[in-house]
Design a protein around this motif. Structure first.
Motif, PDB file in Angstrom:
ATOM      1  N   UNK A  73       0.832  -1.210   0.000  1.00  0.00           N
ATOM      2  CA  UNK A  73       0.000   0.000   0.000  1.00  0.00           C
ATOM      3  C   UNK A  73       0.861   1.252   0.000  1.00  0.00           C
ATOM      4  N   UNK A  74       0.201   2.371  -0.306  1.00  0.00           N
ATOM      5  CA  UNK A  74       0.886   3.656  -0.402  1.00  0.00           C
ATOM      6  C   UNK A  74      -0.020   4.762   0.149  1.00  0.00           C
ATOM      7  N   UNK A  75       0.565   5.751   0.791  1.00  0.00           N
ATOM      8  CA  UNK A  75      -0.112   6.999   1.103  1.00  0.00           C
ATOM      9  C   UNK A  75       0.502   8.051   0.189  1.00  0.00           C
ATOM     10  N   UNK A  76      -0.293   8.529  -0.782  1.00  0.00           N
ATOM     11  CA  UNK A  76       0.200   9.403  -1.832  1.00  0.00           C
ATOM     12  C   UNK A  76      -0.314  10.818  -1.607  1.00  0.00           C
ATOM     13  N   UNK A  77       0.584  11.792  -1.628  1.00  0.00           N
ATOM     14  CA  UNK A  77       0.231  13.191  -1.432  1.00  0.00           C
ATOM     15  C   UNK A  77       0.051  13.869  -2.786  1.00  0.00           C
ATOM     16  N   UNK A  78      -1.158  14.382  -3.040  1.00  0.00           N
ATOM     17  CA  UNK A  78      -1.455  15.112  -4.257  1.00  0.00           C
ATOM     18  C   UNK A  78      -1.836  16.539  -3.906  1.00  0.00           C
ATOM     19  N   UNK A  79      -1.849  17.412  -4.911  1.00  0.00           N
ATOM     20  CA  UNK A  79      -2.232  18.797  -4.651  1.00  0.00           C
ATOM     21  C   UNK A  79      -3.676  18.915  -4.202  1.00  0.00           C
ATOM     22  N   UNK A  80      -4.551  18.065  -4.741  1.00  0.00           N
ATOM     23  CA  UNK A  80      -5.982  18.205  -4.461  1.00  0.00           C
ATOM     24  C   UNK A  80      -6.518  17.166  -3.489  1.00  0.00           C
ATOM     25  N   UNK A  81      -5.686  16.207  -3.063  1.00  0.00           N
ATOM     26  CA  UNK A  81      -6.183  15.159  -2.176  1.00  0.00           C
ATOM     27  C   UNK A  81      -5.047  14.321  -1.627  1.00  0.00           C
ATOM     28  N   UNK A  82      -5.367  13.561  -0.575  1.00  0.00           N
ATOM     29  CA  UNK A  82      -4.481  12.515  -0.061  1.00  0.00           C
ATOM     30  C   UNK A  82      -5.106  11.177  -0.419  1.00  0.00           C
ATOM     31  N   UNK A  83      -4.291  10.253  -0.893  1.00  0.00           N
ATOM     32  CA  UNK A  83      -4.807   8.958  -1.339  1.00  0.00           C
ATOM     33  C   UNK A  83      -4.128   7.818  -0.599  1.00  0.00           C
ATOM     34  N   UNK A  84      -4.930   6.921  -0.021  1.00  0.00           N
ATOM     35  CA  UNK A  84      -4.434   5.626   0.432  1.00  0.00           C
ATOM     36  C   UNK A  84      -4.730   4.629  -0.666  1.00  0.00           C
ATOM     37  N   UNK A  85      -3.690   3.991  -1.183  1.00  0.00           N
ATOM     38  CA  UNK A  85      -3.821   3.066  -2.311  1.00  0.00           C
ATOM     39  C   UNK A  85      -3.373   1.674  -1.886  1.00  0.00           C
ATOM     40  N   UNK A  86      -4.313   0.733  -1.870  1.00  0.00           N
ATOM     41  CA  UNK A  86      -4.031  -0.656  -1.514  1.00  0.00           C
ATOM     42  C   UNK A  86      -3.926  -1.431  -2.820  1.00  0.00           C
ATOM     43  N   UNK A  87      -2.717  -1.841  -3.185  1.00  0.00           N
ATOM     44  CA  UNK A  87      -2.430  -2.304  -4.544  1.00  0.00           C
ATOM     45  C   UNK A  87      -2.233  -3.807  -4.627  1.00  0.00           C
ATOM     46  N   UNK A  88      -2.857  -4.394  -5.646  1.00  0.00           N
ATOM     47  CA  UNK A  88      -2.636  -5.799  -5.971  1.00  0.00           C
ATOM     48  C   UNK A  88      -2.312  -5.921  -7.452  1.00  0.00           C
ATOM     49  N   UNK A  89      -1.965  -7.129  -7.888  1.00  0.00           N
ATOM     50  CA  UNK A  89      -1.647  -7.340  -9.294  1.00  0.00           C
ATOM     51  C   UNK A  89      -2.820  -6.990 -10.195  1.00  0.00           C
ATOM     52  N   UNK A  90      -4.039  -7.303  -9.745  1.00  0.00           N
ATOM     53  CA  UNK A  90      -5.220  -7.115 -10.592  1.00  0.00           C
ATOM     54  C   UNK A  90      -5.827  -5.729 -10.494  1.00  0.00           C
ATOM     55  N   UNK A  91      -5.410  -4.920  -9.529  1.00  0.00           N
ATOM     56  CA  UNK A  91      -5.998  -3.598  -9.386  1.00  0.00           C
ATOM     57  C   UNK A  91      -5.715  -3.011  -8.017  1.00  0.00           C
ATOM     58  N   UNK A  92      -6.549  -2.072  -7.602  1.00  0.00           N
ATOM     59  CA  UNK A  92      -6.295  -1.393  -6.336  1.00  0.00           C
ATOM     60  C   UNK A  92      -7.582  -0.859  -5.734  1.00  0.00           C
ATOM     61  N   UNK A  93      -7.597  -0.820  -4.391  1.00  0.00           N
ATOM     62  CA  UNK A  93      -8.612  -0.099  -3.625  1.00  0.00           C
ATOM     63  C   UNK A  93      -8.026   1.255  -3.290  1.00  0.00           C
ATOM     64  N   UNK A  94      -8.831   2.312  -3.475  1.00  0.00           N
ATOM     65  CA  UNK A  94      -8.377   3.668  -3.206  1.00  0.00           C
ATOM     66  C   UNK A  94      -9.288   4.335  -2.185  1.00  0.00           C
TER      67      UNK A  94
END
Length: 404
Positions: A73-94
């Motif tokens: 998983x990742x906590x990604x800092x964007x200009x317009x939002x903060x995103x928690x991204x739970x990543x797998x081979x087939x896709x991701x939960x955001x």
């Protein structure tokens, strides 16, 4: 193709984000330092994100334990939002939290959950999500001595989460749907009497002023091993004849931070609406899914499944208004394979007898609606693969925050 480990920015671009929005911008966003643990509620389930390192973009890299698995998983800092991204081979939960709700000192964040599969051009909304910038406290097993020493409880029932307060055993108290902290005589829904017998605890809820209208949560002392709560049977005695068992109840001290989800008693036709949490059991595994706010052009509900394999959720009613009316719960993978559970009001029992599965006592024991499991591989033909079941999970995690 697997996710590239190079940076969280690369992952965002692969999932359709723009370079401008992926820049690590706002300095007022909370950031998990290596070793920190955050709590996340996504898809109606509770998980914990543990930060491992901060990458070259200033984003956090770690793992999320959710749904019985530990996922990159990742906590990604964007200009317009903060995103928690739970990543797998087939896709991701955001879980995306808008910048307007972000401050460095913020501890509780509310955002929009999304499921994104690799080969899908669009993402599927999966209801609200929450992030808490602290770890979930460990819940110790409730000792039986708490039955006499603790006077304020929360009670999970198929009819909702109740606040319960009694002065001591064998004395009348009050109950209501408000949190225990704000339960007063003016907002109480009825009186409660808790007492012990030779086998355990009985919590009797009097509904309104009708002294013949009671609900009972009966908790046996033996076999209690759940962390932070006691479990029992929820019974209705307001009808003539034998008491009617309505399902499961869970009793926990009011200070317990995490509500325990309890299945509701299903009725036909199945009521379906956004932000509901459904569980589906098939020969290929058990999945927990959340209904989003978006519908298809045909009016079918959509959402996402979080289980042994990520999948888009779609719920379709068919043959509406006929004796064959049913509901189809669909799980679509990133390879366009379909797994479905088709349920009807009637099911076939032994000797080919069709019976109304909502009329018998069996459904009160596990709240599961039985059906036929169907598999459709991409480019192939649909085939029955055995039995399946679905049931709706009633959990305040969708609409209420955690108290800790």
């Amino acid at each position: 193709m697997q996710f590239i480990h190079a940076s969280a920015m690369t992952l965002t671009l692969l999932l359709g984000g723009s370079l401008a929005s992926a820049q690590s911008g706002s300095q007022n966003q909370p950031h998990p330092q290596p070793g920190a643990t955050w709590t996340v509620v996504l898809g109606g389930q509770v998980g914990q994100y543990t930060a491992k390192e901060t990458d070259s973009d200033g984003d956090s890299v770690g793992t999320t334990t959710i749904g019985g698995r530990s996922i990159k998983s990742y906590v990604i800092h964007m200009n317009d939002q903060l995103r928690l991204q739970i990543s797998e081979t087939s896709g991701a939960w955001l879980c995306d939290v808008p910048a307007t709700a972000l401050q460095a000192s913020t501890r509780d964040l509310t955002g929009q959950g999304t499921l994104s599969l690799r080969n899908q051009k669009t993402s599927s909304p999966v209801g609200d999500c929450r992030i808490y910038t602290r770890a979930l406290p460990t819940r110790a097993t409730v000792p039986w001595s708490a039955v006499t020493s603790n006077l304020e409880w929360e009670l999970d029932t198929p009819e909702g989460v109740l606040a319960v307060r009694w002065p001591k055993l064998d004395q009348l108290g009050t109950w209501g749907k408000a949190p225990v902290g704000s339960l007063t005589a003016s907002n109480a829904s009825g009186q409660v009497l808790a007492f012990t017998d030779k086998s355990g605890l009985v919590v009797a809820l009097m509904r309104g002023t009708n002294r013949a209208d009671y609900r009972f949560c009966t908790v046996e002392q033996d076999g209690q091993s759940g962390p932070g709560f006691l479990t029992g049977r929820y019974v209705d005695t307001s009808t003539k004849g034998d008491p009617k068992e309505l399902g499961t109840c869970a009793l926990r001290p009011a200070s317990s931070p995490l509500p325990v989800s309890v299945s509701g008693i299903p009725t036909w036709p199945l009521p379906i609406s956004p932000n509901q949490v459904w569980e589906m059991g098939t020969p290929q595994g058990t999945f927990v899914g959340m209904v989003g706010t978006r519908k298809t052009s045909d009016g079918d509900f959509t959402g996402g499944w979080l289980g042994s394999q990520l999948g888009l959720l779609q719920i379709n009613r068919f043959d509406v208004g006929t004796r064959d009316e049913g509901v189809l719960f669909l799980h679509q993978t990133d390879q366009d394979d379909l797994l479905a559970c088709r349920v009807n009001q009637t099911v076939e029992f032994a000797a080919g007898i069709q019976r109304d599965q909502f009329a018998g006592p069996g459904i009160l024991l596990d709240q599961k609606v039985k059906g036929d499991a169907i598999s459709l591989k991409s480019g192939g033909k649909a085939e029955k693969i055995g039995e399946c079941w679905v049931r709706r999970l009633v959990t305040p995690l969708v609409s209420e925050g955690l108290r800790f």
